[in-house]
Design a protein around this motif. Structure first.
Motif, PDB file in Angstrom:
ATOM      1  N   TRP A  69      -2.742  -7.510 -13.603  1.00 43.25           N
ATOM      2  CA  TRP A  69      -2.170  -6.882 -12.348  1.00 43.25           C
ATOM      3  C   TRP A  69      -0.681  -6.063 -12.429  1.00 43.25           C
ATOM      4  O   TRP A  69      -0.264  -5.447 -11.660  1.00 43.25           O
ATOM      5  CB  TRP A  69      -2.101  -7.552 -11.196  1.00 43.25           C
ATOM      6  CG  TRP A  69      -1.273  -8.857 -11.275  1.00 43.25           C
ATOM      7  CD1 TRP A  69      -1.680 -10.039 -11.988  1.00 43.25           C
ATOM      8  CD2 TRP A  69       0.007  -9.021 -10.756  1.00 43.25           C
ATOM      9  NE1 TRP A  69      -0.589 -10.676 -11.907  1.00 43.25           N
ATOM     10  CE2 TRP A  69       0.481 -10.340 -10.979  1.00 43.25           C
ATOM     11  CE3 TRP A  69       0.916  -8.413  -9.951  1.00 43.25           C
ATOM     12  CZ2 TRP A  69       1.724 -10.791 -10.622  1.00 43.25           C
ATOM     13  CZ3 TRP A  69       2.112  -8.892  -9.659  1.00 43.25           C
ATOM     14  CH2 TRP A  69       2.308 -10.087 -10.026  1.00 43.25           C
ATOM     15  N   GLY A  79       0.969  -1.211  -0.046  1.00 46.87           N
ATOM     16  CA  GLY A  79       0.003   0.060  -0.013  1.00 46.87           C
ATOM     17  C   GLY A  79       0.930   1.292  -0.059  1.00 46.87           C
ATOM     18  O   GLY A  79       0.556   2.037  -0.596  1.00 46.87           O
ATOM     19  N   ALA A  98      -3.992  -5.877  -8.033  1.00 47.05           N
ATOM     20  CA  ALA A  98      -4.933  -5.420  -9.340  1.00 47.05           C
ATOM     21  C   ALA A  98      -5.156  -3.818  -9.150  1.00 47.05           C
ATOM     22  O   ALA A  98      -5.116  -3.100 -10.041  1.00 47.05           O
ATOM     23  CB  ALA A  98      -6.162  -6.254  -9.617  1.00 47.05           C
ATOM     24  N   GLY A  99      -5.465  -3.421  -8.058  1.00 43.72           N
ATOM     25  CA  GLY A  99      -5.896  -2.012  -7.848  1.00 43.72           C
ATOM     26  C   GLY A  99      -4.441  -1.088  -7.688  1.00 43.72           C
ATOM     27  O   GLY A  99      -4.873  -0.055  -7.772  1.00 43.72           O
ATOM     28  N   LEU A 100      -3.307  -1.755  -7.756  1.00 42.08           N
ATOM     29  CA  LEU A 100      -2.012  -0.883  -7.750  1.00 42.08           C
ATOM     30  C   LEU A 100      -1.270  -1.286  -9.083  1.00 42.08           C
ATOM     31  O   LEU A 100      -0.157  -0.784  -9.025  1.00 42.08           O
ATOM     32  CB  LEU A 100      -1.286  -1.324  -6.541  1.00 42.08           C
ATOM     33  CG  LEU A 100      -1.601  -1.536  -5.170  1.00 42.08           C
ATOM     34  CD1 LEU A 100      -0.979  -2.333  -4.203  1.00 42.08           C
ATOM     35  CD2 LEU A 100      -2.040   0.209  -4.704  1.00 42.08           C
ATOM     36  N   ARG A 101      -2.045  -1.504  -9.957  1.00 43.67           N
ATOM     37  CA  ARG A 101      -1.521  -2.084 -11.449  1.00 43.67           C
ATOM     38  C   ARG A 101      -0.401  -0.943 -11.889  1.00 43.67           C
ATOM     39  O   ARG A 101       0.605  -1.317 -12.430  1.00 43.67           O
ATOM     40  CB  ARG A 101      -2.546  -2.004 -12.358  1.00 43.67           C
ATOM     41  CG  ARG A 101      -2.345  -3.012 -13.797  1.00 43.67           C
ATOM     42  CD  ARG A 101      -3.225  -3.541 -14.386  1.00 43.67           C
ATOM     43  NE  ARG A 101      -2.870  -4.063 -15.852  1.00 43.67           N
ATOM     44  CZ  ARG A 101      -2.577  -3.559 -16.610  1.00 43.67           C
ATOM     45  NH1 ARG A 101      -2.477  -2.233 -16.796  1.00 43.67           N
ATOM     46  NH2 ARG A 101      -2.178  -4.402 -17.933  1.00 43.67           N
ATOM     47  N   GLU A 102      -0.825   0.459 -11.916  1.00 46.71           N
ATOM     48  CA  GLU A 102       0.059   1.126 -12.721  1.00 46.71           C
ATOM     49  C   GLU A 102       1.334   1.317 -11.969  1.00 46.71           C
ATOM     50  O   GLU A 102       2.176   2.060 -12.552  1.00 46.71           O
ATOM     51  CB  GLU A 102      -0.987   2.720 -12.633  1.00 46.71           C
ATOM     52  CG  GLU A 102      -2.107   2.622 -13.491  1.00 46.71           C
ATOM     53  CD  GLU A 102      -1.645   1.907 -14.874  1.00 46.71           C
ATOM     54  OE1 GLU A 102      -0.890   2.424 -15.458  1.00 46.71           O
ATOM     55  OE2 GLU A 102      -2.410   0.757 -15.256  1.00 46.71           O
ATOM     56  N   ARG A 103       1.440   0.801 -10.769  1.00 44.48           N
ATOM     57  CA  ARG A 103       2.746   1.241  -9.984  1.00 44.48           C
ATOM     58  C   ARG A 103       3.418  -0.268 -10.131  1.00 44.48           C
ATOM     59  O   ARG A 103       4.598   0.034  -9.489  1.00 44.48           O
ATOM     60  CB  ARG A 103       2.380   1.555  -8.330  1.00 44.48           C
ATOM     61  CG  ARG A 103       2.267   2.883  -8.153  1.00 44.48           C
ATOM     62  CD  ARG A 103       1.852   3.216  -6.565  1.00 44.48           C
ATOM     63  NE  ARG A 103       0.626   3.233  -6.256  1.00 44.48           N
ATOM     64  CZ  ARG A 103       0.192   3.116  -4.880  1.00 44.48           C
ATOM     65  NH1 ARG A 103       0.949   2.922  -4.045  1.00 44.48           N
ATOM     66  NH2 ARG A 103      -1.111   2.929  -4.835  1.00 44.48           N
ATOM     67  N   GLN A 137      -6.370  -9.216  -5.575  1.00 43.41           N
ATOM     68  CA  GLN A 137      -7.244  -8.212  -5.926  1.00 43.41           C
ATOM     69  C   GLN A 137      -6.652  -6.916  -5.371  1.00 43.41           C
ATOM     70  O   GLN A 137      -6.656  -5.816  -6.048  1.00 43.41           O
ATOM     71  CB  GLN A 137      -8.295  -8.491  -4.733  1.00 43.41           C
ATOM     72  CG  GLN A 137      -9.391  -7.594  -4.838  1.00 43.41           C
ATOM     73  CD  GLN A 137     -10.588  -7.871  -3.774  1.00 43.41           C
ATOM     74  OE1 GLN A 137     -10.070  -8.879  -2.845  1.00 43.41           O
ATOM     75  NE2 GLN A 137     -11.641  -7.252  -3.772  1.00 43.41           N
ATOM     76  N   HIS A 138      -5.654  -6.936  -4.433  1.00 42.35           N
ATOM     77  CA  HIS A 138      -4.960  -5.696  -3.784  1.00 42.35           C
ATOM     78  C   HIS A 138      -3.970  -5.279  -5.009  1.00 42.35           C
ATOM     79  O   HIS A 138      -3.727  -4.000  -5.208  1.00 42.35           O
ATOM     80  CB  HIS A 138      -4.249  -6.112  -2.757  1.00 42.35           C
ATOM     81  CG  HIS A 138      -3.683  -5.132  -1.851  1.00 42.35           C
ATOM     82  ND1 HIS A 138      -4.702  -4.297  -1.050  1.00 42.35           N
ATOM     83  CD2 HIS A 138      -2.569  -4.552  -1.430  1.00 42.35           C
ATOM     84  CE1 HIS A 138      -3.943  -3.491  -0.216  1.00 42.35           C
ATOM     85  NE2 HIS A 138      -2.550  -3.531  -0.478  1.00 42.35           N
TER      86      HIS A 138
END
Lengths: 308, 308
Positions: free
Chosen positions: A259, A184, A214-219, A211-212
């Motif tokens: 992801w 995070g 996938a939400g941070l994919r751009e980083r 899931q976690h």
């Protein structure tokens, strides 16, 4: 802050380069434990140890695993007793497993024990097992039974056909202490050039992780463990094919696309950059063979600079 | 056929003498497992190993435990890691524990594993753990908690007062494979000069053993581990006193009287022979200090000749 998803040798080399270009204390490596095994009653965590020994500059540089200046008294004696010796454990290495097993038996979690060992070995980065819970990679052989990872990898020299891979215990496993926090707060999440199926796969199998991430994919920036269609070491190419993917940077991109935002591929694969981008993954081309700490440092700079 | 009830060093020496005077294959040693412990995940059976190494002529003659020509790489490394090192395990010795632990984890019984190890070490006598079930000697300290045997014996150098001894697991333990048969067919049953409380005590605590032995009393010959009021080695004298018995051959005779028909005492205690017989135990006087294999052989001949 940087987080890295790590398997064994390839991850260890990239992390060794990374500590040359940024403060080690800013790095958290989240390490695969699907390779862990219990042998002779000892809890062995091969990926954690490979990363730890490499960062301690204590790794055997010829094998990429185990310790330099190692002796083999215990295994030699065990061989004379007719014991199980296909998984070779050096004398100094055994001390790590003794320490880990004793501490676990006293009730400490694997994350806690790993932190203690890393401190003793003088490792400056934060080394975190993906989970403190039991997680075991199991491979169904085409011409044989289901076997544990080390049986496949070491005893059978990964020279057998696999029809399926599963991660025993994954359903009940929880991310280890510090894992989700590290992801995070990371500005960049690096997927080290580890085996996508059996090194990175177990990390994704821990509930909440995919899931976690996938939400941070751009980083998230991956480094392809496949160069010119083959793995530098180990069965990544073979396993990708067996799972129905191409053994190429395009296959890796497809596997990681849900992801991973950016994939770094080797110069040898420059012609495939467009095909990688067609999978919806941004592509960077760079030298990725880490034949020295300097090359690993250069690659890690490329990876860290890949995100904004 | 001969059966011997055995603890560690004293028993090992007597058995080493015994194989000089009769065929090893005619001897079954029934060995204490109350000293067994699990450390670093390894199942350690100190009494079984001391007897095995001694009969293999591989024992460290200076310490009486562990192996000659031993190295200590694992323990040295474990010390650097801040691990538990009060129980010293040599590199070759560790191989024995690795073998045992692995075989137990595969489902083999301790008796089976002991037979395999004894064969590998070239031991000709039959070496039988008193039970395959968990049996753990626990000592209540006067000024402290209850501790396991090795904590008492090794970590605390048995230099602490004990108020009670119990044998954890004894109630559910069954005599190991071959134990009752060996006792039933033995012409002589030898009680080796081992600690009556914590080496022979656990054997008696296994249900059925005390009753079985009481019925064989006339064939049972003990060797006193107390000479001139003291133990040659270890805390037998102290523990006898703490259990409310004299630390003398008379105290040993009283402790053993329910099931031992004859007690061999050292020449130094010749004046106490009458007092021993007053306990209802036949008494023989002989040199019992086994400072050489020859002396041990002579003592074992005395013991074997003591019954009809």
């Amino acid at each position: 802050m940087i987080a890295a998803l790590a398997g064994g040798v390839g991850a260890a080399r990239l992390l060794r380069g990374m500590v040359e270009v940024m403060p080690p204390s800013d790095i958290t490596a989240i390490v695969n434990t699907g390779d862990d095994t219990v042998l002779h009653g000892l809890h062995i965590s091969p990926d954690l140890d490979t990363v730890m020994y490499t960062l301690a500059d204590a790794i055997n540089p010829e094998t990429g695993w185990g310790l330099a200046d190692e002796t083999w008294r215990v295994m030699e004696s065990l061989g004379r007793l007719g014991g199980v010796t296909w998984f070779n454990l050096g004398d100094q290495d055994l001390a790590t497993h003794c320490y880990r097993t004793q501490r676990l038996s006293e009730g400490a979690g694997l994350g806690q024990v790993t932190a203690e060992l890393a401190r003793s070995w003088g490792v400056g980065i934060r080394l975190v097992p993906v989970t403190d819970d039991p997680l075991r990679t199991r491979l169904q052989l085409v011409d044989g039974p289901e076997v544990g990872f080390q049986e496949y990898f070491v005893r059978l020299h990964h020279d057998v056909a696999v029809s399926a891979v599963r991660f025993e215990g994954a359903e009940e496993a929880r991310p280890g202490p510090g894992v989700l926090e590290a992801l995070g707060t990371a500005e960049v999440i690096v997927v080290c050039p580890s085996n996508p199926v059996v090194s990175i796969g177990p990390l994704l199998a821990v509930p909440g992780m995919a899931q976690h991430l996938a939400g941070l994919r751009e980083r998230i920036v991956g480094v392809s463990p496949i160069i010119a269609g083959a793995a530098l070491k180990g069965p990544a190419d073979r396993l990708l094919r067996e799972m129905g993917f191409e053994s190429s940077v395009v296959g890796v991109a497809r596997w990681y696309a849900p992801w991973v935002g950016t994939l770094v591929i080797d110069e040898a694969d420059a012609a495939l950059a467009g095909a990688v981008e067609s999978e919806g993954v941004r592509c960077l081309v760079a030298p990725t063979i880490m034949s020295s700490v300097e090359r690993a440092a250069t690659l890690s700079r490329t990876v860290l600079d890949a995100v904004g």
